[in-house]
Design a protein around this motif. Structure first.
Motif, PDB file in Angstrom:
ATOM      1  N   GLY A   2       0.803  -1.208   0.000  1.00 57.22           N
ATOM      2  CA  GLY A   2       0.000   0.000   0.000  1.00 57.22           C
ATOM      3  C   GLY A   2       0.839   1.261   0.000  1.00 57.22           C
ATOM      4  N   LEU A   3       1.853   1.297   0.833  1.00 61.85           N
ATOM      5  CA  LEU A   3       2.709   2.482   0.926  1.00 61.85           C
ATOM      6  C   LEU A   3       3.465   2.725  -0.380  1.00 61.85           C
ATOM      7  CD1 LEU A   3       4.045   1.882   4.532  1.00 61.85           C
ATOM      8  CD2 LEU A   3       2.558   3.770   3.816  1.00 61.85           C
TER       9      LEU A   3
ATOM     10  N   GLY B 107       1.519   4.278  -3.186  1.00 63.88           N
ATOM     11  CA  GLY B 107       1.082   5.647  -3.046  1.00 63.88           C
ATOM     12  C   GLY B 107      -0.154   5.839  -2.188  1.00 63.88           C
ATOM     13  N   GLU B 108      -0.559   4.808  -1.460  1.00 65.07           N
ATOM     14  CA  GLU B 108      -1.763   4.908  -0.647  1.00 65.07           C
ATOM     15  C   GLU B 108      -1.465   5.558   0.709  1.00 65.07           C
ATOM     16  OE1 GLU B 108      -3.444   1.026  -0.227  1.00 65.07           O
ATOM     17  OE2 GLU B 108      -3.253   0.564  -2.363  1.00 65.07           O
ATOM     18  N   ARG B 109      -2.535   6.067   1.312  1.00 59.08           N
ATOM     19  CA  ARG B 109      -2.480   6.509   2.704  1.00 59.08           C
ATOM     20  C   ARG B 109      -2.951   5.317   3.532  1.00 59.08           C
ATOM     21  NH1 ARG B 109      -2.185  11.425   5.219  1.00 59.08           N
ATOM     22  NH2 ARG B 109      -3.163  11.628   7.266  1.00 59.08           N
ATOM     23  N   VAL B 110      -2.071   4.783   4.362  1.00 57.35           N
ATOM     24  CA  VAL B 110      -2.306   3.479   4.981  1.00 57.35           C
ATOM     25  C   VAL B 110      -2.586   3.610   6.476  1.00 57.35           C
ATOM     26  CG1 VAL B 110      -1.331   1.194   5.439  1.00 57.35           C
ATOM     27  CG2 VAL B 110      -0.860   2.336   3.260  1.00 57.35           C
ATOM     28  N   THR B 111      -3.689   3.019   6.884  1.00 53.41           N
ATOM     29  CA  THR B 111      -4.007   2.853   8.295  1.00 53.41           C
ATOM     30  C   THR B 111      -4.208   1.361   8.545  1.00 53.41           C
ATOM     31  OG1 THR B 111      -5.019   5.032   8.524  1.00 53.41           O
ATOM     32  CG2 THR B 111      -5.661   3.348  10.125  1.00 53.41           C
TER      33      THR B 111
ATOM     34  N   GLY C  11      -2.618   6.519   9.251  1.00 53.16           N
ATOM     35  CA  GLY C  11      -2.617   7.509   8.177  1.00 53.16           C
ATOM     36  C   GLY C  11      -1.240   7.798   7.611  1.00 53.16           C
ATOM     37  N   VAL C  12      -0.431   6.764   7.411  1.00 52.05           N
ATOM     38  CA  VAL C  12       0.924   6.954   6.891  1.00 52.05           C
ATOM     39  C   VAL C  12       0.891   6.979   5.360  1.00 52.05           C
ATOM     40  CG1 VAL C  12       3.241   5.990   6.744  1.00 52.05           C
ATOM     41  CG2 VAL C  12       1.963   5.854   8.900  1.00 52.05           C
ATOM     42  N   GLU C  13       1.516   7.984   4.801  1.00 53.40           N
ATOM     43  CA  GLU C  13       1.608   8.115   3.341  1.00 53.40           C
ATOM     44  C   GLU C  13       2.990   8.645   2.986  1.00 53.40           C
ATOM     45  OE1 GLU C  13      -0.664  10.391  -0.384  1.00 53.40           O
ATOM     46  OE2 GLU C  13      -1.371  10.624   1.680  1.00 53.40           O
ATOM     47  N   LEU C  14       3.648   8.007   2.043  1.00 52.80           N
ATOM     48  CA  LEU C  14       4.961   8.467   1.617  1.00 52.80           C
ATOM     49  C   LEU C  14       4.850   9.807   0.899  1.00 52.80           C
ATOM     50  CD1 LEU C  14       6.560   5.188   0.179  1.00 52.80           C
ATOM     51  CD2 LEU C  14       6.900   6.199   2.444  1.00 52.80           C
TER      52      LEU C  14
ATOM     53  N   LYS D 245       6.918   9.325  -3.267  1.00 50.83           N
ATOM     54  CA  LYS D 245       6.461   8.018  -3.750  1.00 50.83           C
ATOM     55  C   LYS D 245       7.281   7.598  -4.967  1.00 50.83           C
ATOM     56  CE  LYS D 245       1.737   9.244  -2.403  1.00 50.83           C
ATOM     57  NZ  LYS D 245       2.119  10.556  -1.850  1.00 50.83           N
TER      58      LYS D 245
END
Length: 291
Positions: free
Chosen positions: A124-125, A128-132, A142-145, A148
């Motif tokens: 997911g990261l 390019g996703e915002r990952v919870t 709510g982690v997002e690189l 990317k």
């Protein structure tokens, strides 16, 4: 076509990596593989250095032990390498040797659960996703690189047991088998990986990479026997190592490719007299004979 790589084993001093990486690049080696074995050398630091020292070489870390590394950090490092050296790096994820994980205070009760959570979050990261995630081991809020990768690099995973191999088929792009895996075990691993891939409804193929101890030149069989003892391998030396000149090794490799290996990563013995000559041999003499 079968891919060929070679390992810079961490039993060699870190300062030797520069010469080996440059020799591999100049010779046209497809892939140089690195290990993050405890407590020898950092996989990511070594990969970044090898990439900076070379122009074309692909550098693969196989594997990073998941219990030691927060998945957000692994995603940041994979993304940075991909942006700085597009298409030239890959990072693999494994359970880690459980004894080493215990020494480092990082051992988990369920390595399979950790792998499932970890690889899902990593994909997911890097995508390019915002990952919870609220998992047993992986927790992200709510982690997002920020930086990317333009194209997410493949996710490599490594394991050996049946449950882990099925999981690798479910979640991995490339599955890595350890050195000392005989052809029969490669075929069984391929079947388990395919079971996992089919169960997950995946339509893209999963590549199978296999480490294989190799030696050439004078005293090659004795070096293979010493490596066999050092690594505690079981079975005949001929079933878990290869050796001889280029034509002899190419013929021996067919047993592993026929069993389902797509990539063979040749692992020199720790007492290999010249790592630079070993990578040149793989690239210049062996590569033309392996299709």
């Amino acid at each position: 076509m079968t891919k060929l790589g070679a390992v810079f084993v961490p039993q060699w001093e870190p300062e030797r990596l520069r010469g080996v990486a440059r020799a591999a690049d100049e010779a046209g080696l497809e892939e140089l593989w690195l290990w993050e074995d405890c407590f020898f050398e950092s996989g990511v630091a070594s990969a970044a250095a090898a990439l900076a020292w070379t122009e074309r070489l692909r550098v693969v870390v196989g594997l990073l032990p998941a219990p030691l590394r927060n998945v957000a950090l692994t995603a940041m490092e994979a993304a940075n390498l991909e942006r700085m050296f597009p298409g030239r790096s890959m990072l693999g994820i494994g359970h880690g040797v459980q004894g080493w994980m215990g020494q480092a205070g990082a051992r988990v009760e369920s390595p399979v659960t950790l792998m499932r959570e970890y690889v899902g979050a990593l994909r997911g990261l890097l995508g390019g996703e915002r990952v919870t995630v609220r998992g047993r081991y992986v927790n992200l809020d709510g982690v997002e690189l920020v930086w990317k990768p333009a194209s997410p690099p493949p996710v490599l995973v490594g394991a050996s047991g049946p449950r882990s191999l099925r999981l690798c088929g479910e979640v991995g792009d490339v599955v890595i088998l350890s050195g000392g895996t005989p052809p029969g075990e490669v075929a069984r691993a391929r079947a388990l990986i395919e079971e996992g891939r089919t169960a997950a409804g995946r339509t893209t193929p999963v590549t199978l990479a296999v480490y294989l101890i190799a030696a050439t030149g004078a005293g090659q069989f004795e070096r293979r026997r010493r490596a066999h003892r050092t690594w505690g391998l079981t079975g005949p030396v001929e079933d878990v190592t290869v050796g001889g000149d280029a034509a002899e090794i190419a013929a021996q490799l067919r047993r592993w490719t026929d069993a389902g290996a797509d990539t063979i990563v040749l692992q020199p013995a720790a007492d290999e007299p010249s790592p630079e000559d070993f990578v040149r041999f793989v690239a210049r003499q062996l590569r033309p004979l392996v299709s």
